[in-house]
Design a protein around this motif. Structure first.
Motif, short mmCIF file in Angstrom:
data_model
loop_
_atom_site.label_atom_id
_atom_site.label_comp_id
_atom_site.label_asym_id
_atom_site.label_seq_id
_atom_site.Cartn_x
_atom_site.Cartn_y
_atom_site.Cartn_z
N ARG A 10 -18.63 -37.75 50.20
CA ARG A 10 -17.19 -37.49 50.25
C ARG A 10 -16.58 -38.14 51.48
O ARG A 10 -17.02 -37.91 52.59
CB ARG A 10 -16.99 -35.99 50.31
CG ARG A 10 -15.60 -35.56 50.17
CD ARG A 10 -15.54 -34.11 50.46
NE ARG A 10 -14.88 -33.36 49.45
CZ ARG A 10 -14.75 -32.04 49.49
NH1 ARG A 10 -15.33 -31.37 50.46
NH2 ARG A 10 -14.10 -31.41 48.58
N LYS A 11 -15.51 -38.94 51.28
CA LYS A 11 -14.83 -39.59 52.40
C LYS A 11 -13.52 -38.86 52.68
O LYS A 11 -12.91 -38.30 51.78
CB LYS A 11 -14.51 -41.04 52.07
CG LYS A 11 -15.69 -41.93 52.07
CD LYS A 11 -15.22 -43.35 51.93
CE LYS A 11 -16.36 -44.30 52.12
NZ LYS A 11 -15.92 -45.68 52.06
N LYS A 13 -9.58 -38.64 53.32
CA LYS A 13 -8.41 -39.41 52.90
C LYS A 13 -7.46 -39.55 54.08
O LYS A 13 -7.11 -38.57 54.72
CB LYS A 13 -7.68 -38.72 51.75
CG LYS A 13 -8.44 -38.73 50.46
CD LYS A 13 -7.59 -38.14 49.37
CE LYS A 13 -8.33 -38.18 48.06
NZ LYS A 13 -7.51 -37.63 46.98
N SER A 14 -7.03 -40.76 54.36
CA SER A 14 -6.10 -40.99 55.46
C SER A 14 -4.74 -41.42 54.91
O SER A 14 -4.06 -42.25 55.49
CB SER A 14 -6.66 -42.05 56.40
OG SER A 14 -6.83 -43.25 55.69
N GLU A 15 -4.31 -40.85 53.79
CA GLU A 15 -3.04 -41.18 53.17
C GLU A 15 -2.02 -40.09 53.50
O GLU A 15 -2.36 -38.94 53.69
CB GLU A 15 -3.18 -41.27 51.65
CG GLU A 15 -4.11 -42.36 51.20
CD GLU A 15 -4.36 -42.30 49.70
OE1 GLU A 15 -3.78 -41.42 49.04
OE2 GLU A 15 -5.13 -43.13 49.22
N ASN A 17 1.00 -37.78 52.28
CA ASN A 17 1.55 -37.23 51.05
C ASN A 17 3.08 -37.27 51.17
O ASN A 17 3.67 -36.52 51.93
CB ASN A 17 1.05 -35.81 50.85
CG ASN A 17 1.44 -35.26 49.50
OD1 ASN A 17 2.02 -35.96 48.69
ND2 ASN A 17 1.12 -33.99 49.28
#
Length: 148
Positions: A10-11, A13-15, A17
């Motif tokens: 599992r990585k 998330k650097s997004e 929202n």
């Protein structure tokens, strides 16, 4: 060992929202769309300067003149000024502007006319459905004369 393997796959998330920001933007847009028409409830007056340039218009203007005694005169696109009362002024102007949407409408008055009479004339013109009313003046600050 299985839990350790699960965490490695599992990585993070650097997004960002942006969905909540879009919701806020749409709410603000609706608020501005509703309140903007309510801000222009006054009578539109484009006061000319004494050294103003002449109005460039492809159509002859409609001129509504009020004299010092409160009598109205209507000049339709280069025609002759005719004496008219307030109700006829509103009716004729409404019919004329309905057929000529882009015709400029000016209010003229001698310098000795009371300001209230000029404002009452502008209200009558706007009641006839004219969205924009302009005031006339003579260059050099000289007052105009009512037609005879």
């Amino acid at each position: 060992m299985s839990t350790l393997a699960r965490h490695k796959r599992r990585k993070l998330k650097s997004e960002i929202n942006v969905v909540p920001y879009i919701d806020v933007m749409l709410v603000l847009l609706i608020i501005f769309m509703v309140t903007a028409p309510l801000l222009s409830l006054s009578v539109d007056v484009d006061l000319p300067q004494s050294q103003a340039r002449a109005v460039d218009s492809k159509k002859d203007p409609v001129i509504v003149t009020v004299d010092a005694d409160g009598r109205y005169y209507l000049t339709l696109q280069g025609g002759k000024a005719e004496g008219i009362d307030a109700t006829e002024l509103t009716e004729k102007l409404r019919a004329f502007v309905a057929q000529n949407k882009d015709v400029p409408v000016f209010v003229a008055a001698p310098g000795v006319t009371e300001y209230q009479k000029v404002m009452d004339t502008m209200v009558l013109v706007q009641a006839a459905g004219v969205p924009r009313v302009s005031l006339m003046s003579q260059p050099g600050g000289q007052a105009g004369q009512a037609p005879r």
